[in-house]
Design an enzyme around this catalytic site. Sequence first.
Site, PDB file in Angstrom:
ATOM      1  N   ASN A   1       4.787   4.347  14.695  1.00 44.95           N
ATOM      2  CA  ASN A   1       4.763   3.030  14.554  1.00 44.95           C
ATOM      3  C   ASN A   1       3.317   2.737  15.112  1.00 44.95           C
ATOM      4  O   ASN A   1       2.859   3.436  15.765  1.00 44.95           O
ATOM      5  CB  ASN A   1       5.748   2.314  15.095  1.00 44.95           C
TER       6      ASN A   1
ATOM      7  N   LYS B   1       0.761  -1.294  -0.151  1.00 43.34           N
ATOM      8  CA  LYS B   1      -0.149  -0.207  -0.037  1.00 43.34           C
ATOM      9  C   LYS B   1       0.970   1.196  -0.033  1.00 43.34           C
ATOM     10  O   LYS B   1       0.482   2.348  -0.186  1.00 43.34           O
ATOM     11  CB  LYS B   1      -0.932   0.037   1.171  1.00 43.34           C
TER      12      LYS B   1
ATOM     13  N   ARG C   1       1.089   4.435  18.100  1.00 43.79           N
ATOM     14  CA  ARG C   1      -0.351   4.770  17.676  1.00 43.79           C
ATOM     15  C   ARG C   1      -1.166   4.238  18.917  1.00 43.79           C
ATOM     16  O   ARG C   1      -2.141   4.966  19.352  1.00 43.79           O
ATOM     17  CB  ARG C   1      -0.785   4.560  16.334  1.00 43.79           C
TER      18      ARG C   1
END
Length: 320
Positions: free
Chosen positions: A158, A90, A162
């Site tokens: 990372n 992605k 979060r």
Amino acid sequence: MKQAIKRTIVVGTRQSALALTQTGQVIEQLKAVCSEHNLPYDFEVRKIVTKGDRILDVMLSKVGGKGLFVKEIEESLLNKEIDFAVHSMKDMPYSLPEGLMNGAIPKRVDPRDCLITNGGLTFDQLPEGALVGTSSLRRASQLKHIRPDLRMESVRGNIDTRIRKLETEGFDAVVLAAAGLYRMGWEDRISSYVPVDVCVPAVGQGALGIECRVNDSGVRELLDMINDPETAFAVQAERSFLGALNGGCQIPIGAHATLLEERAADGSLQLSLTGIVGSPDGSVLLKETRLGTDPQRVGIEAAEALRARGADRILAEVGG
């Protein structure tokens, strides 16, 4: 009998825990292949810092440019400092630099987004006006389309960082790709999954892209042994959709392709692709689904249908 001289293959990766973990998993797959086929390869990991890793206090969509997490790695490939690189698919722009290619797409893991919440709440159970952390315009667009009351705020860093912000910065939930948590072995932290019909994943989400030089036949042959044809088939359709919209990885575009159990009359694989383009505030969400046997064509057709409904205007407004 003379023993073959071993070649040490240098593998490039970002230096986050997730990037290093998934790179290690790819190397383990390749070591198994080398052992099975008695191939003379060793592997060495080289960490590379990208622009996206250096800028952590700004929404990804505002940093600008495509390939925020791959450009420096691709330069190392072109300079022959590394022999292949492991990316989250992605993060990869549609167009690769001349001389580089996707050498393999291993089997995809769960492509869905997921919620990590205080108290294990599901999306529907989040309180009115809940504060939700995400660095993705795609996620923000789709979740606010269903729940306009939600307050979306950028959260970077990372996975661990979060998740910690649930406690330290008052978030009610953070939205992450389930695949990253699975690869880290942290799936028990997932409170709930967001169905793909509610939040269409990012292009290639859950899949890895292993990038190498076109002219490195030895590495190409090795990587081909861990390529998963069905994953590659689906991801090709998603990336075709991305390319047809001239989209980067950080704008409100999503696409998810799945193979159908039933084959076409001529025996060809069939797939279904759902693509979305949405406004960052969720007020507009355009969605199209297309079926077919040619992944490139299916992606283009879905993109063209969205263009006809005004997708270009939305993408222009957010810098796509």
